[in-house]
Design a protein around this motif. Sequence first.
Motif, short mmCIF file in Angstrom:
data_model
loop_
_atom_site.label_atom_id
_atom_site.label_comp_id
_atom_site.label_asym_id
_atom_site.label_seq_id
_atom_site.Cartn_x
_atom_site.Cartn_y
_atom_site.Cartn_z
N MET A 82 -10.84 -9.11 1.35
CA MET A 82 -10.76 -9.56 -0.21
C MET A 82 -10.88 -10.80 -0.34
O MET A 82 -11.72 -11.63 -1.17
CB MET A 82 -9.59 -9.17 -0.84
N LYS A 83 -10.28 -11.78 0.39
CA LYS A 83 -10.36 -13.27 0.22
C LYS A 83 -11.64 -13.91 0.75
O LYS A 83 -11.92 -14.84 0.30
CB LYS A 83 -9.29 -14.01 0.93
N MET A 84 -12.15 -13.13 1.64
CA MET A 84 -13.27 -13.62 2.10
C MET A 84 -14.51 -13.24 1.03
O MET A 84 -15.83 -13.54 1.22
CB MET A 84 -13.84 -13.22 3.50
N GLY A 85 -14.34 -12.52 0.36
CA GLY A 85 -15.40 -11.98 -0.56
C GLY A 85 -16.17 -11.00 -0.25
O GLY A 85 -17.29 -10.43 -0.74
N TYR A 86 -15.66 -9.97 0.79
CA TYR A 86 -16.58 -8.81 1.21
C TYR A 86 -15.88 -7.58 0.53
O TYR A 86 -16.39 -6.54 0.59
CB TYR A 86 -16.23 -8.63 2.53
N LEU A 87 -14.76 -7.61 -0.17
CA LEU A 87 -14.19 -6.52 -0.95
C LEU A 87 -13.48 -6.96 -2.33
O LEU A 87 -12.93 -7.84 -2.44
CB LEU A 87 -12.86 -6.10 0.15
N GLY A 88 -13.85 -6.06 -3.07
CA GLY A 88 -13.30 -6.38 -4.51
C GLY A 88 -11.72 -6.06 -4.49
O GLY A 88 -11.04 -5.50 -3.65
N ARG A 89 -10.81 -6.32 -5.65
CA ARG A 89 -9.55 -6.02 -5.91
C ARG A 89 -8.99 -4.75 -5.46
O ARG A 89 -9.69 -3.76 -5.84
CB ARG A 89 -9.10 -6.53 -7.19
N SER A 90 -8.15 -4.66 -4.64
CA SER A 90 -7.79 -3.34 -4.32
C SER A 90 -6.35 -3.28 -3.90
O SER A 90 -5.79 -4.42 -3.26
CB SER A 90 -8.53 -2.89 -2.92
N VAL A 91 -5.61 -2.15 -3.76
CA VAL A 91 -4.28 -2.06 -3.63
C VAL A 91 -4.08 -0.93 -2.42
O VAL A 91 -2.89 -0.97 -2.05
CB VAL A 91 -3.19 -1.87 -4.75
N SER A 92 -5.08 -0.46 -2.12
CA SER A 92 -4.98 0.75 -1.12
C SER A 92 -4.47 0.29 0.31
O SER A 92 -5.01 -0.90 0.81
CB SER A 92 -6.56 1.20 -0.94
N ALA A 93 -3.73 0.98 0.94
CA ALA A 93 -3.23 0.58 2.26
C ALA A 93 -3.85 1.51 3.35
O ALA A 93 -3.21 1.58 4.40
CB ALA A 93 -1.60 1.11 2.06
N GLY B 169 -5.88 -20.59 2.74
CA GLY B 169 -6.75 -19.85 3.59
C GLY B 169 -7.03 -18.27 3.42
O GLY B 169 -6.92 -17.91 2.20
N TRP B 170 -7.27 -17.88 4.21
CA TRP B 170 -7.35 -16.14 4.24
C TRP B 170 -6.10 -15.21 4.27
O TRP B 170 -6.42 -13.95 4.69
CB TRP B 170 -8.61 -15.83 5.02
N GLY B 171 -5.02 -15.96 4.56
CA GLY B 171 -3.99 -15.24 4.85
C GLY B 171 -3.62 -14.79 6.51
O GLY B 171 -4.04 -15.50 7.30
N GLU B 172 -2.50 -13.84 6.53
CA GLU B 172 -2.25 -13.83 8.04
C GLU B 172 -3.33 -12.92 8.47
O GLU B 172 -4.31 -12.24 8.15
CB GLU B 172 -1.13 -12.66 7.78
N LYS B 173 -3.59 -13.29 10.07
CA LYS B 173 -4.40 -12.87 10.89
C LYS B 173 -3.95 -11.13 10.91
O LYS B 173 -3.06 -10.58 10.98
CB LYS B 173 -4.60 -13.31 12.27
N VAL B 174 -5.22 -10.42 11.24
CA VAL B 174 -5.09 -8.88 11.41
C VAL B 174 -4.28 -8.79 12.80
O VAL B 174 -5.07 -8.94 13.79
CB VAL B 174 -6.54 -8.13 11.35
N PRO B 175 -3.09 -8.03 12.65
CA PRO B 175 -2.53 -8.03 14.06
C PRO B 175 -2.74 -6.41 14.39
O PRO B 175 -1.90 -5.49 14.88
CB PRO B 175 -0.97 -7.84 13.60
N ALA B 176 -3.91 -6.39 15.19
CA ALA B 176 -4.48 -5.36 15.69
C ALA B 176 -5.68 -5.45 16.83
O ALA B 176 -6.18 -6.66 16.54
CB ALA B 176 -4.85 -4.23 14.73
N LYS B 177 -5.91 -4.56 17.38
CA LYS B 177 -7.26 -4.60 18.30
C LYS B 177 -8.34 -3.80 18.08
O LYS B 177 -9.37 -3.91 18.32
CB LYS B 177 -6.51 -4.33 19.81
N ARG B 178 -7.95 -2.66 17.26
CA ARG B 178 -8.96 -1.68 16.48
C ARG B 178 -8.36 -0.98 15.36
O ARG B 178 -7.18 -0.54 15.27
CB ARG B 178 -9.27 -0.66 17.78
N LEU B 179 -9.18 -1.02 14.51
CA LEU B 179 -8.69 -0.26 13.33
C LEU B 179 -10.13 0.57 12.80
O LEU B 179 -11.09 0.13 12.81
CB LEU B 179 -8.18 -1.06 12.13
#
Length: 525
Positions: free
Chosen positions: A212-223, A185-195
């Motif tokens: 990234m897994k959904m295809g909306y973002l290229g490869r990235s390691v930015s946190a 799948g697309w990995g863990e759900k995002v644990p937040a209410k607002r980002l």
Amino acid sequence: MGGASLSAVVLTSPANAQVPALAGFAQAVAEGAAAEPALAAFYTEHAYAPIWTDAAAAPRRAAFFAALDQAGAHGLPVGRYQAEALRAKFAAIESERERGLLEAEVSRTYLAWARDISSGALEPKKIDAGIVREITRPDPAVLLAGLIAAPSPEHFLRDLAPKTPQYANLMRVRLELADQIAQGGWGEKVPAKRLGPGEGGPAVVALRDRLMKMGYLGRSVSASYDAALQKAVQSYQFDLGMKADGVAGEATLSEINVAPEERLKSVLVAMERARWLNGRDLGKRHIWVNITDFSARIIDDGKMSFETVTVVGQNRADRRTPEFSDEMEMMVINPSWSVPRSITVKEYLPMMQRNPGAAGHIQLVDSRGRTVSRGSVDFSAYNARNFPFAMRQPPSQGNALGLVKFLFPNPYNIYLHDTPSKSLFQREVRDFSHGCIRVGRPFDLAYALLARQADDPQGYFQKILKTGAETTVRLKEPVPVHLVYFTAWPNARGRIEYRHDVYGRDAALYGALAKAGVELAPLTN
């Protein structure tokens, strides 16, 4: 002859056994086809000539089994066709009777598959009363004759499925989603209410990874929630019809956290809905009203030439906008509103029983069309069954239909129209009407339609509007109108736009598809 090849059964029979063997084959075909009159008639007219079970039919048979192997990719109920069981029966033919019965069984299977892939596997009216679409089902005789005459059975079978780019995109995404599910799948759900921009931490990393897994973002390691992530969020919001501000608020994160399995269900239902439209010529110019998207569009030669927001029927049993296709024939400028009987007796009659002057802007009309004074009526003497009056609102700025309505006469009394309640168009979810479609840009829609028959469509429309008189303008070229309900649909870039299942229809349809045998599990072939 146990386990003998088909060609051996047919070709090595001794000459003096040909007549009784054929008779046995024909009788078995007749028995096997008897339950389906069209199939029985076809074999009778063709002297029970085999189309699947002789040596000459090998290419056609191979093409059909290859098509059945792809039924899952189309989101069809694979188990309905029993392909492996049919293959096993071919390998085990021991008599002409068995061959005849198998001949009829393959034809029955072919007609079921061809019907499903060309016009849908479900009978939608049996699942939801609001789906009143007339579906064009293929003629069994045409399906059989066409396959026999086809120079390439592969091409003939392939062309039974919808050939639109939208269906191809849905099929592609169906395969991609199945593959993604198989890989976790697309990995863990995002644990937040607002980002939002500038933030960081594990939740932002989860958001980045999911997009990234959904295809909306290229490869990235930015946190960090950087410009690239903001742009990806904006693109996602745009595709889902949300306010594209690039901030992952609660509503946006709720959508991002939807599991790919749920998106796949929407795509499978969308493919089924696309098959319902397959036998219909949508029209080089047509109006496409997607109920779940709260929008209406004019499509010219496959491209959108006009778009407006809409308000659709409330999510109540008697107010949901139905799904069907028809032809827009006219518009009425400065329309009066003939109040539907259900609204008259369910809403206005109780109001007038409490206060005879209630809703005084709406006229009371008798059976001869004459306006009746409220003071002459004892409203307490009537109920919903025996109330003898109709109600009508004359043309005005405050008319419930606004200043123009667009008619495509139908049994459901559904049409597009203007409205004085403009504020509702600012809402994100817009299901507030009694069933008809309120249009956010009604004048512009009128101009676009009149442009085909007036040199100055705006001037022509405004001249009539200023008279204040109710005026019907017929369209010289009626325009097909399609009221559809897609919670998943490709945009011009081929990316799937997802919408909410506002009436719960897609949930019911997916349940019916699953019951019929459509599998959500990843494909293996």
